[in-house]
Design an enzyme around this catalytic site. Structure first.
Site: not given
Ligand code: DX5
Ligand code: ZN
Length: 222
Positions: A10, A35, A37, A39, A68, A70, A139, A177
């Site tokens: 990620s 990956h 993320d 947000m 991903h 969010m 998650m 994740d």
């Molecule tokens: C959390 C994300 C994850 C996260 C994973 O909201 O979706 O992908 O960043 O990071 P680690 O492996 O550090 O938990």
């Molecule tokens: Zn993620």
């Protein structure tokens, strides 16, 4: 192919000032997926990056881009993420009023479609959408931040989802994740997860190749 172990670093845990180098390094280090993320500061209490950053990184990499989202009502942005070069878009069950439509839209853009569940959402909520998706993301932390600890109850949830898939004859990928490192990757893998996201477990280590290989090996030894 569903079932095959894949390691998905990620980018959230990478040096945000030098993402180009981070992507090149994990690609060279043997990552299967990247990956991404995304947000929005509304669905989760944090803001990361959007389609513009993904588009810029797409020019630098041949990795499979696992986006991903969010984001509240992600249906508003699917075309942007498709144009940016995502290969798979995962949306949250909790963020979509019309999940079925959103999944059809992702597939209509020629991409793979995933659905994600927060820790408190039971896998039974997926019953009627399972035949439509390519992947389920469970998650294992509350989304919003990297570096949190794996929630132990996730393991049983993965096993329940794996059972549901088996009973329906479906061969989907199960991605897990949050809080995954080489030290605990075997736990979700043993329960049935095959795509392992790791942020700090890769970017927080000195040797990315060794971290990715160790996650893959402990998961494969399930
Ligand atoms: C959390 C994300 C994850 C996260 C994973 O909201 O979706 O992908 O960043 O990071 P680690 O492996 O550090 O938990
Ligand atoms: Zn993620």
């Amino acid at each position: 192919m569903a079932g095959e172990i894949k390691v998905a670093p990620s980018l959230l845990a990478a040096d945000m000032g030098d993402l180009r180098r981070a992507v090149a390094e994990v690609e060279r280090a043997g990552a299967d997926y990247l990956h991404l993320d995304v947000m929005d500061g509304a669905f989760v209490p944090n803001i990361s990056f959007g389609a513009g950053v993904i588009k810029a990184l797409r020019r630098e990499s041949r990795l499979f881009f696992d986006a991903h989202l969010m984001v509240e009502e992600p249906g508003r942005y699917l075309e942007d993420f498709a144009a940016a070069g995502a290969d798979l878009i995962t949306v949250h069950y909790e963020a979509c009023r019309h999940l079925h439509r959103v999944i059809q839209q992702i597939k209509g853009l020629g991409l793979k479609a995933g659905v994600a569940l927060n820790p408190a959402t039971p896998v039974t909520m997926l019953e009627d959408i399972l035949p439509e998706v390519d992947m389920v993301l469970l998650m294992s932390v509350n989304p919003g931040f990297g570096g949190q600890s794996y929630i132990p109850e996730t393991t049983e949830k993965i096993a329940r989802l794996a059972e549901m898939l088996k009973a329906r004859g479906l061969a989907l990928d199960i991605e897990v994740d949050g809080g995954i490192t080489a030290e605990n990757a075997a736990v979700p893998a043993r329960a049935g997860a095959n795509v392992l996201v790791s942020g700090t477990g890769v970017f927080g280590r000195a040797d990315y190749a060794a971290a990715i290989a160790a996650i893959r090996q402990s998961a494969a030894a399930r």
